[in-house]
Structure formats: structure tokens, C-alpha cells
Design a protein around this motif. Structure first.
Motif, PDB file in Angstrom:
ATOM      1  N   ARG A 142     118.785 104.729  89.980  1.00 17.75           N
ATOM      2  CA  ARG A 142     117.672 104.850  90.940  1.00 17.75           C
ATOM      3  C   ARG A 142     116.599 105.799  90.404  1.00 17.75           C
ATOM      4  NH1 ARG A 142     118.376 102.957  96.199  1.00 17.75           N
ATOM      5  NH2 ARG A 142     120.474 102.184  96.669  1.00 17.75           N
ATOM      6  N   SER A 143     117.011 106.910  89.844  1.00 17.94           N
ATOM      7  CA  SER A 143     116.000 107.858  89.355  1.00 17.94           C
ATOM      8  C   SER A 143     115.264 107.271  88.150  1.00 17.94           C
ATOM      9  CB  SER A 143     116.606 109.239  89.090  1.00 17.94           C
ATOM     10  OG  SER A 143     117.139 109.319  87.803  1.00 17.94           O
TER      11      SER A 143
ATOM     12  N   LEU B 279     117.929  97.397  94.140  1.00 18.77           N
ATOM     13  CA  LEU B 279     117.428  98.699  93.667  1.00 18.77           C
ATOM     14  C   LEU B 279     115.941  98.615  93.320  1.00 18.77           C
ATOM     15  CD1 LEU B 279     120.410 100.031  91.500  1.00 18.77           C
ATOM     16  CD2 LEU B 279     119.930 100.379  93.928  1.00 18.77           C
TER      17      LEU B 279
ATOM     18  N   THR C 123     117.919 102.363  81.139  1.00 20.81           N
ATOM     19  CA  THR C 123     118.820 102.721  82.240  1.00 20.81           C
ATOM     20  C   THR C 123     120.130 101.954  82.089  1.00 20.81           C
ATOM     21  OG1 THR C 123     118.975 103.105  84.624  1.00 20.81           O
ATOM     22  CG2 THR C 123     118.039 100.981  83.943  1.00 20.81           C
TER      23      THR C 123
ATOM     24  N   GLU D 134     114.160  98.831  96.638  1.00 17.55           N
ATOM     25  CA  GLU D 134     114.248 100.134  97.296  1.00 17.55           C
ATOM     26  C   GLU D 134     113.522 101.237  96.532  1.00 17.55           C
ATOM     27  OE1 GLU D 134     118.481  99.066  99.503  1.00 17.55           O
ATOM     28  OE2 GLU D 134     118.408 100.820  98.196  1.00 17.55           O
ATOM     29  N   GLU D 135     113.542 101.198  95.229  1.00 20.46           N
ATOM     30  CA  GLU D 135     112.957 102.311  94.446  1.00 20.46           C
ATOM     31  C   GLU D 135     111.564 102.006  93.893  1.00 20.46           C
ATOM     32  OE1 GLU D 135     114.340 105.036  94.788  1.00 20.46           O
ATOM     33  OE2 GLU D 135     116.352 104.439  95.398  1.00 20.46           O
ATOM     34  N   ILE D 136     111.243 100.721  93.712  1.00 18.63           N
ATOM     35  CA  ILE D 136     109.925 100.398  93.142  1.00 18.63           C
ATOM     36  C   ILE D 136     109.083  99.633  94.158  1.00 18.63           C
ATOM     37  CG2 ILE D 136     108.731  99.455  91.101  1.00 18.63           C
ATOM     38  CD1 ILE D 136     111.259  99.577  89.535  1.00 18.63           C
TER      39      ILE D 136
ATOM     40  N   LEU E 240     114.515 104.129  87.863  1.00 17.84           N
ATOM     41  CA  LEU E 240     113.569 103.162  88.438  1.00 17.84           C
ATOM     42  C   LEU E 240     112.374 103.880  89.071  1.00 17.84           C
ATOM     43  CD1 LEU E 240     116.009 100.492  89.943  1.00 17.84           C
ATOM     44  CD2 LEU E 240     114.827 100.455  87.744  1.00 17.84           C
ATOM     45  N   VAL E 241     112.623 105.051  89.645  1.00 19.12           N
ATOM     46  CA  VAL E 241     111.503 105.862  90.141  1.00 19.12           C
ATOM     47  C   VAL E 241     110.593 106.244  88.972  1.00 19.12           C
ATOM     48  CG1 VAL E 241     110.867 108.088  91.164  1.00 19.12           C
ATOM     49  CG2 VAL E 241     112.715 106.728  92.173  1.00 19.12           C
ATOM     50  N   ARG E 242     111.204 106.620  87.860  1.00 21.59           N
ATOM     51  CA  ARG E 242     110.426 106.949  86.661  1.00 21.59           C
ATOM     52  C   ARG E 242     109.569 105.755  86.243  1.00 21.59           C
ATOM     53  NH1 ARG E 242     111.213 110.920  82.966  1.00 21.59           N
ATOM     54  NH2 ARG E 242     113.188 111.488  83.912  1.00 21.59           N
TER      55      ARG E 242
ATOM     56  N   GLU F 218     124.781 104.905  89.947  1.00 22.94           N
ATOM     57  CA  GLU F 218     123.754 104.290  90.800  1.00 22.94           C
ATOM     58  C   GLU F 218     122.615 105.270  91.060  1.00 22.94           C
ATOM     59  OE1 GLU F 218     124.840 101.954  94.309  1.00 22.94           O
ATOM     60  OE2 GLU F 218     123.028 102.731  95.304  1.00 22.94           O
TER      61      GLU F 218
ATOM     62  N   ARG G  48     108.445 103.370  88.217  1.00 19.17           N
ATOM     63  CA  ARG G  48     107.362 103.208  89.206  1.00 19.17           C
ATOM     64  C   ARG G  48     106.226 104.193  88.909  1.00 19.17           C
ATOM     65  NH1 ARG G  48     106.659 106.080  93.687  1.00 19.17           N
ATOM     66  NH2 ARG G  48     108.849 106.596  94.068  1.00 19.17           N
TER      67      ARG G  48
END
Ligand code: URA
Ligand code: SF4
Length: 187
Positions: free
Chosen positions: A175-176, A67, A157, A70-72, A178-180, A171, A182
Motif C-alpha cells: 500500500r505504501s 489496492l 513492490t 484504495e490507494e491510487i 502504491l501511495v508513492r 500488504e 500516486r
């Protein structure tokens, strides 16, 4: 004299400040870049971590790696990964308050020396501790919290083990988060 992260790690490797010292194979201090912008904080080592001496190297860790990539767009060498307690609690029980209290200075040193801009707490245990709250992770997650002491933001999280058990919705929410994280690192 201020110690480096490696010197603090070498001291922690001999720590016997709580009862968890008795059951461990080795201390799992943490791994990653000493000047990472992003730090993850889990609960405590499991069996595989205790064996290898590294954090999040079992099933939860594989999910975290995926994750994170993929997200960061980062690997674990580019961030720093640690736990609230550095020694494995027997039978994976929750760490006791006195164990958390005894171990806390190690985590505080890590946060001070690494000085990350963003800390992602994984699960109830580290999130409640770092935010000094009894509110659960389901309510806490979905936003970021300034940590004035550390000059960082905390983004709580789910623990990847909870995502492995919980499935799709959790999940997606992780993911959201981890976007936060980033976006919070972006200059
Ligand atoms: N779970 C944690 O909280 N930490 C680890 O290092 C591995 C699993
Ligand atoms: Fe020391 Fe922390 Fe291990 Fe307890 S859990 S012995 S305080 S390193």
C-alpha cells in the motif's frame, strides 16, 4: 512507420519466438489505456490469464484491483497492465532467461508507446529485470528509481501473490508503495 500499440499487440498475438508458444492457449499481451500515466508489470500469465487472454484476472488480480482503487483511486482501465513474458509458463514455473530475452522487445515496445510516467514492477521478477539488478524485492522496494531510457520512474513492490501468502506487513508495504506511485504521478 511506427506501429500503434494495438498493431504491436496484433503482431504479438502470433509470436512464436520462444518455447512458451507451445503451451499457451493465447498470448496475454496486456490491457488498459494506451496513454496511461501508470503501468504495472508482472511476471507472466497464470492459468486464468491464459484462459481469458487478459493479465491479472485471477486472485492476484483481484487484490491488485482493490489496492489500486484504495490507494491510487484508479481502475485498471485507467492504467496499463502487462507482464514480462506474454505466454503462460507451464505449471507456473519461472520463465527461463532465454524466454525473457525473446519476449523482452514486446515489453519494451509497450513502454515506449505508452510512455508512462510511473512503472510499478510487481515482485522480484519484473523488478530485477527492469532495474537490471540481482538485489531482491525486499531490499529494492520503498523507493523510486529513475529509468532514464523510458523517462519514467520505477517503483518496485511485492507481487500481489506474495501479499496473499505473506499477509499484513507485506500488504501495508505494498500500500505504501502504491501511495508513492500516486504521489509520483501528481503534477
Ligand atoms: N501473476 C502475474 O505475474 N501476472 C499475471 O498476469 C497474473 C498473475
Ligand atoms: Fe513470443 Fe513472448 Fe510468447 Fe515467447 S512468451 S512466444 S517471446 S510472446
Amino acid at each position: 512507420m511506427t506501429l500503434t500499440l494495438a498493431q504491436v499487440g496484433a503482431e504479438a498475438a502470433r509470436c512464436t519466438k520462444c518455447g512458451l508458444a507451445n503451451g499457451r492457449t493465447q498470448v496475454v499481451f496486456g490491457m488498459g489505456s494506451p496513454d496511461a500515466d501508470l503501468m504495472f508489470v508482472g511476471e507472466g500469465p497464470g492459468a486464468e490469464e491464459d484462459k481469458q487472454g487478459l493479465p491479472f484476472v485471477g486472485r492476484s488480480g483481484k487484490l491488485l484491483d482493490r489496492l489500486m482503487a484504495e490507494e491510487i483511486g484508479m481502475t485498471r482501465d485507467q492504467c496499463y497492465i502487462a507482464n514480462v513474458v506474454k505466454c503462460r509458463p507451464p505449471d507456473n514455473r519461472d520463465p527461463k532467461p532465454e524466454e525473457v530475452a525473446a519476449c523482452r522487445p514486446w515489453l519494451e515496445s509497450q513502454i515506449r508507446l505508452i510512455a508512462p510516467r510511473v512503472i510499478v514492477s510487481l515482485g522480484n521478477f519484473s523488478s530485477k529485470l527492469l532495474l537490471d539488478t540481482t538485489t531482491g524485492i525486499t531490499k529494492l522496494r520503498g523507493q523510486s528509481y529513475p529509468l532514464p531510457d523510458a523517462d519514467a520512474v520505477l517503483i518496485p513492490t511485492f507481487h500481489p501473490a506474495a501479499v496473499l501468502r505473506g499477509g499484513g506487513l507485506q500488504e501495508a508495504q505494498m500500500r505504501s508503495d502504491l501511495v508513492r506511485a500516486r504521489l509520483a504521478m501528481a503534477p
